[in-house]
Structures are given as C-alpha cells and as structure tokens.
Design a protein around this motif. Structure first.
Motif, PDB file in Angstrom:
ATOM      1  N   PRO A  28       0.816  -1.226   0.105  1.00 14.04           N
ATOM      2  CA  PRO A  28       0.056   0.111  -0.132  1.00 14.04           C
ATOM      3  C   PRO A  28       0.880   1.238  -0.006  1.00 14.04           C
ATOM      4  O   PRO A  28       1.900   1.399   0.531  1.00 14.04           O
ATOM      5  N   ARG A  44      -3.819   7.152  -4.230  1.00 14.82           N
ATOM      6  CA  ARG A  44      -3.514   6.248  -2.997  1.00 14.82           C
ATOM      7  C   ARG A  44      -4.080   4.889  -3.193  1.00 14.82           C
ATOM      8  O   ARG A  44      -5.106   4.612  -4.097  1.00 14.82           O
ATOM      9  N   THR A  45      -3.731   3.882  -2.722  1.00 15.42           N
ATOM     10  CA  THR A  45      -3.965   2.513  -3.025  1.00 15.42           C
ATOM     11  C   THR A  45      -3.417   1.469  -2.012  1.00 15.42           C
ATOM     12  O   THR A  45      -2.537   1.654  -1.169  1.00 15.42           O
ATOM     13  N   ASP A  46      -4.206   0.364  -2.075  1.00 14.16           N
ATOM     14  CA  ASP A  46      -3.786  -0.811  -0.970  1.00 14.16           C
ATOM     15  C   ASP A  46      -2.802  -1.649  -1.832  1.00 14.16           C
ATOM     16  O   ASP A  46      -2.032  -2.667  -1.228  1.00 14.16           O
ATOM     17  N   CYS A  47      -2.657  -1.607  -3.389  1.00 11.96           N
ATOM     18  CA  CYS A  47      -1.552  -2.184  -3.960  1.00 11.96           C
ATOM     19  C   CYS A  47      -0.863  -1.468  -5.037  1.00 11.96           C
ATOM     20  O   CYS A  47      -1.621  -1.340  -6.132  1.00 11.96           O
ATOM     21  N   PRO A  84      -3.095   1.988   5.248  1.00  3.36           N
ATOM     22  CA  PRO A  84      -4.114   2.811   4.918  1.00  3.36           C
ATOM     23  C   PRO A  84      -4.416   4.094   5.933  1.00  3.36           C
ATOM     24  O   PRO A  84      -4.939   5.068   5.626  1.00  3.36           O
ATOM     25  N   GLN A  87      -2.486   6.963   4.598  1.00  4.16           N
ATOM     26  CA  GLN A  87      -2.874   7.653   3.361  1.00  4.16           C
ATOM     27  C   GLN A  87      -3.632   9.015   2.962  1.00  4.16           C
ATOM     28  O   GLN A  87      -3.189   9.882   2.232  1.00  4.16           O
TER      29      GLN A  87
END
Length: 109
Positions: A28, A44-47, A84, A87
């Motif tokens: 992330p 933003r991202t988790d991957c 998270p 972010q």
C-alpha cells in the motif's frame, strides 16, 4: 517562480512504461505520476503494483489517461509506502502542495 519549491522523498520511482510493474512494490502507498509539466496525478492504493498497471492500461481519470498518452517528456511513477491509516492525509497534503493537473480537472468535471 517558486522561491522554495516543495519536495518529496519517494521510497521508489520508475519510468511509467508498460512492462515495469514488477519494479513497483505489491504494497500500500501514495503515488505520483509526473512529467515535464510537473505532478500530473496523486493517488492512494492498497496495492501500488496493481494500480500502476491499471493506470497504464487506462485510468478511471480521463485526464490522466490523456496525459499519459501524450506526455511532455518522460513520465515517472513515484511512491511513498504507507498503510491505509496514513494515506488520506498524505494524499491530501500532496494534492494541496503540488496541485496536480489531473486531480484538479477530475474534481471539476
């Protein structure tokens, strides 16, 4: 002209080109696309790896898709690894600081 231009320390950076997703971590974080115009988009991202590939295939943001298909100079993809919880504030801070063209245009559409 900025007297004290803002800076950011990336945990990593690669050219934004197909075939380089293996160089992007599967973690992330908050990311930035930039070219000669400056910062184009902050997200933003988790991957990070998956999101990098998704944007190169065609973004949900039509402005970013257009910018990536017609870049001014080399396009880079940089990232900051963060979970998270961190972010949203980092993303907001970067958008506020850099005023990315594609984030601003997307929010006006």
């Amino acid at each position: 002209m900025a007297v004290n231009p803002p800076t950011i320390s990336f945990d990593g950076q690669v050219p934004a080109r197909a075939g380089l997703s293996g160089c992007v971590p599967d973690e992330p974080g908050v990311y930035v696309f930039a070219d000669f115009r400056g910062v184009l988009y902050v997200g933003r991202t988790d991957c990070l790896r998956r999101r990098f590939a998704q944007h190169l295939e065609g973004s949900h943001n039509r402005w970013l898709t257009a910018a990536l298909s017609r870049p001014l100079g080399a396009v880079s993809f940089g990232w900051v690894l963060t979970g998270p919880a961190g972010q949203p504030s980092l993303e907001r801070s970067l958008i506020s600081t850099f005023r990315p063209l594609c984030n601003l245009a997307m929010n006006r559409s």
